[in-house]
Design an enzyme around this catalytic site. Structure first.
Site, PDB file in Angstrom:
ATOM      1  N   GLU A  60      14.176 -10.836  -2.695  1.00  8.81           N
ATOM      2  CA  GLU A  60      13.693  -9.475  -2.943  1.00  8.81           C
ATOM      3  C   GLU A  60      13.654  -8.637  -1.672  1.00  8.81           C
ATOM      4  OE1 GLU A  60       9.760  -9.308  -4.667  1.00  8.81           O
ATOM      5  OE2 GLU A  60       9.618  -7.143  -4.401  1.00  8.81           O
TER       6      GLU A  60
ATOM      7  N   ASP B 253       3.426  -9.865   1.176  1.00  9.40           N
ATOM      8  CA  ASP B 253       4.322 -10.033   0.036  1.00  9.40           C
ATOM      9  C   ASP B 253       5.736 -10.477   0.415  1.00  9.40           C
ATOM     10  OD1 ASP B 253       5.322 -10.040  -2.482  1.00  9.40           O
ATOM     11  OD2 ASP B 253       5.325  -7.881  -2.770  1.00  9.40           O
TER      12      ASP B 253
ATOM     13  N   GLU C 148      -1.673  -5.647  -9.727  1.00  7.66           N
ATOM     14  CA  GLU C 148      -0.602  -4.707 -10.055  1.00  7.66           C
ATOM     15  C   GLU C 148      -0.592  -4.320 -11.536  1.00  7.66           C
ATOM     16  OE1 GLU C 148       2.648  -5.635  -6.607  1.00  7.66           O
ATOM     17  OE2 GLU C 148       2.940  -6.727  -8.466  1.00  7.66           O
TER      18      GLU C 148
HETATM   19  O1  GCW Z   1       6.742  -9.075  -4.698  1.00  9.86           O
HETATM   20  C1  GCW Z   1       6.107  -8.288  -5.649  1.00  9.86           C
HETATM   21  C2  GCW Z   1       7.207  -7.810  -6.517  1.00  9.86           C
HETATM   22  C3  GCW Z   1       6.849  -7.688  -7.974  1.00  9.86           C
HETATM   23  C4  GCW Z   1       6.166  -8.994  -8.393  1.00  9.86           C
HETATM   24  C5  GCW Z   1       4.901  -9.156  -7.577  1.00  9.86           C
HETATM   25  C6  GCW Z   1       4.199 -10.466  -7.881  1.00  9.86           C
HETATM   26  C7  GCW Z   1       6.355 -10.177 -10.453  1.00  9.86           C
HETATM   27  O2  GCW Z   1       7.674  -6.597  -6.020  1.00  9.86           O
HETATM   28  O3  GCW Z   1       8.037  -7.480  -8.684  1.00  9.86           O
HETATM   29  O4  GCW Z   1       5.904  -9.050  -9.772  1.00  9.86           O
HETATM   30  O5  GCW Z   1       5.212  -9.184  -6.216  1.00  9.86           O
HETATM   31  O6  GCW Z   1       4.456 -11.430  -7.165  1.00  9.86           O
HETATM   32  O7  GCW Z   1       3.418 -10.536  -8.798  1.00  9.86           O
END
Ligand code: GCW
Length: 679
Positions: A371, A343, A270
């Site tokens: 989240e 995720d 990311e």
């Molecule tokens: O779950 C996703 C989140 C990001 C997060 C990423 C990760 C810290 O949307 O906010 O970044 O994973 O785990 O690296």
């Protein structure tokens, strides 16, 4: 007279409201204080240390039973930070090889006392399943928290190291009481500034407060730190100067914090920098840091949460990147793997990397902060989710190769074992926003110590400690907690649906999301694949073949629509709308009833909770009640959005015994919550 009594009544009311005001700040640590204090001659401790001082202070304040002896015995070193507790009528003896073990033992007997368990004839032997039981904070240096829903960060960087918030110690105590022994202070999207000397001085202060509670501090590091902080030409892990930089930096850290734990790294994920920026591998990057930490006994937790912009199914990518590197990592590197392959979704199968790395240590990363589960508005007890992963059989070493057994060192020898979770705490008075979100912090700690505990045991303890042991409260509330995760799955993403959240904030539904710019795997339509034929992601050999990453017989079980568990069917298969489910309903009907069940259950929670008012304080009662209202509204929002949208493909009526939608799809599509955040 009348006026006077009115006055008295008003006063009484104010008084009783005061009494019942409870801001939740005490968490589960609500031992009634000993008015007179236990007499010091009832506590026997030979050795002395800051940790033992805390242990005896807790006993003096809160222990009401027989005499207690805290005894250090090296002969128990096989139990690591574990302990034994032996008691008769007159005395309890807690024995451990370590001071921290004795502190944990003290919290154990206090928990027994608080839950009214018998205290005589104890014969307890406890050994933690994992060496490192760690919380990951996604806290930024500016005080914000990525995916945090309980206010700003607890860490007041601008005030440190001079001013010390009392909450640092309270936080450490809460962690110690459930066996958590490590904390990563900053976000994995790490600011390079974290490693500046002035920040390290602040970290040192926090580490000093945590130390007597048995908690080690770790830091997330930005892979480009050498270049950004010291203007080196690059941050290439094979560059001598870069290696030297990390050695020096690590040395500096250990000068300040001799028991520093190590680094957590999010690299080439990311948009974060990493070794691949220089054509190097994850192993090159991790090993460079591992070498710097080695002389001090520190470890690297290297995250496997990677997915590059490619045509490959996102669910397969971590496995594809890491399996070829197996055996190339130093023995003080642990690969930190999210519980599922995508995720932190409401439900995912376990990540196929578990068990696939045969020569590399692996650890689980859970997410306590919600989240993808309604933030701090929805009541969702996560122990069942954690257990689902830990108890999943990977078959990596034959039957019984659960994720827990693979990561705790029993099936796959590892120098050091660990388990982690993204924290949900912030500066809200009750720490976690939702009173019941405290239970998720608690549950993680308890399971990190012993993954064999049941969700029910954990809920039972937590309710008794946090609220009351009155059976009229305990039974229904426990039932609500234990069903709450499945309820959330039902009203959000049943049957294996995943990632149909609104982009960015991930709070509400947006199954229609199809963002042409950006990557396809940031769009909900990529994940549900709904069309006139059916719905679901084909991950069998006619599709992405992600099933091939699982060991036999799981690959066959998941790969066959007849044997695939129905709660994951749309994860692995593209299923026709009229497909017959096991209960005889069509897929479309089943989907409708699932959403409806989710909504109905939340409404039942509301009714149930309203009946609980007499048993607890008004403040916490009202706070939970208010949030349940939001959750009920959100559940209807999810149900209407998903069913009305999927109906445009199924072209079938919502079964007539189901409550009709109360929203219009077009209106729902216009909702744009202003909650900030990138994807
Ligand atoms: O779950 C996703 C989140 C990001 C997060 C990423 C990760 C810290 O949307 O906010 O970044 O994973 O785990 O690296």
């Amino acid at each position: 007279m009348k006026i006077l009594s009115k006055h008295i009544l008003a006063l009484l009311l104010i008084f009783s409201c005061r009494l019942s005001a409870d801001d939740g700040s005490q968490l589960w640590l609500r031992f009634p204080e000993n008015k007179k204090g236990i007499s010091a001659d009832k506590i026997f401790v030979k050795n002395s240390s800051p940790t033992l001082h805390i242990a005896s202070r807790e006993l003096m304040r809160y222990w009401q039973g027989q005499s207690v002896e805290l005894r250090i015995s090296k002969s128990l070193s096989g139990l690591k930070e574990g302990y034994t507790i032996i008691s008769d009528r007159n005395k309890i003896t807690i024995t451990s090889a370590k001071d921290t073990g004795l502190l944990y033992g003290v919290y154990h007997i206090l928990r027994l006392q608080q839950t009214k368990a018998p205290l005589t004839q104890l014969n307890i032997r406890e050994k933690p399943a994992y060496d490192v039981r760690i919380l990951n904070h996604w806290d930024n240096l500016d005080g914000t928290i990525e995916r945090g829903y309980a206010g700003h960060s607890l860490w007041k960087w601008e005030e440190l190291p001079d001013k010390i918030s009392p909450r640092y110690e309270e936080y450490a105590r809460a962690n110690a009481s459930v066996g958590i022994n490590a904390v990563v202070l900053n976000n994995v999207n790490a600011s390079p500034e974290m490693l500046r000397t002035d920040y390290l001085e602040k970290v040192k202060t926090i580490a000093g407060i945590f130390r007597p509670y048995g908690i080690k501090v770790y830091l997330s590091v930005n892979f480009s730190s050498p270049k950004i902080l010291s203007h080196l030409q690059n941050s290439d892990p094979l560059n001598k100067e870069v290696k030297h930089w990390w050695k020096e930096k690590t040395h500096e850290i250990y000068q300040l914090i001799p028991d520093f734990g190590g680094f957590l790294v999010k690299a080439n994920s990311e948009g974060q920098p990493g070794p691949q920026d220089y054509g190097r591998t994850h192993a090159d990057g991790a090993n460079m840091l591992a070498d710097a930490l080695k002389p001090y006994g520190g470890i690297v937790m290297w995250r496997a949460f990677v997915y590059s912009p490619s045509k490959e199914d996102r669910a397969k990518q971590a496995y594809l990147e890491f399996v070829p590197l197996d055996g190339k990592f130093r023995d003080n590197v642990i690969i930190q793997i999210k519980n599922g392959p995508i995720d932190f979704q409401p439900r995912e199968p376990f990540n196929p990397l578990f068990g696939a790395l045969r020569k590399t240590a692996e650890m689980v990363e859970f997410q306590i902060t919600q989240e993808y589960l309604g933030f701090s508005n929805h009541l969702v007890f996560l122990a069942p989710l954690f257990k689902e992963t830990l108890d999943s059989d990977t078959y990596a070493y034959g039957k019984g190769s659960t994720v827990a057994r693979i990561t705790d060192g029993s099936l796959h020898k590892a120098k050091i074992t660990a388990i982690s979770a993204v924290a949900n705490v912030g500066e809200d008075p009750n720490w976690t926003g939702h009173e019941f979100a405290q239970a998720n912090w608690y549950a993680f700690g308890r399971l990190a110590w012993n993954p064999d505990l049941t969700s029910e045991q954990i809920a039972d303890e937590w309710i008794k400690m946090t609220f009351t042991d009155n059976p009229r409260f305990l039974a229904p509330v426990k039932n609500m907690m234990l069903t709450s995760r499945e309820t959330a799955v039902d009203y959000m993403m049943p049957l294996g649906l995943h990632h149909i959240f609104a982009a960015g904030h991930h709070y509400g539904p947006e199954p229609w999301g199809d963002y042409k710019e950006g990557r396809p795997d940031w769009s909900p339509v990529y994940y549900h694949q709904a069309d006139s034929e059916g719905i679901g992601f084909d991950r069998t050999n006619t599709g992405s073949n992600a099933i091939s990453q699982y060991f036999s017989p799981l690959n066959e079980i998941y790969g066959n629509i007849k044997t695939c568990p129905e709660n994951l069917i749309l994860w692995f298969h593209h299923v026709p709308w009229n497909y017959r489910m096991k209960d005889g309903k069509t897929l479309w009907e089943e989907l409708c009833y699932k959403y409806d069940t989710g909504v109905k259950n939340v409404r039942e929670y509301q009714k149930l909770w309203d009946r609980m008012a007499p048993y607890i304080d008004a403040q916490r009662f009202t706070e939970v009640q208010t949030r349940l209202k939001t959750q009920a509204r959100d559940a209807v929002w999810w149900k209407d959005a998903c069913l009305l949208y999927f109906q445009t493909f199924s072209k079938q009526p919502i079964p007539y015994d189901i409550e009709r939608p109360v929203h219009n799809l077009d209106d729902l599509k216009k909702i744009k919550l202003n909650m900030g955040h990138h994807n």
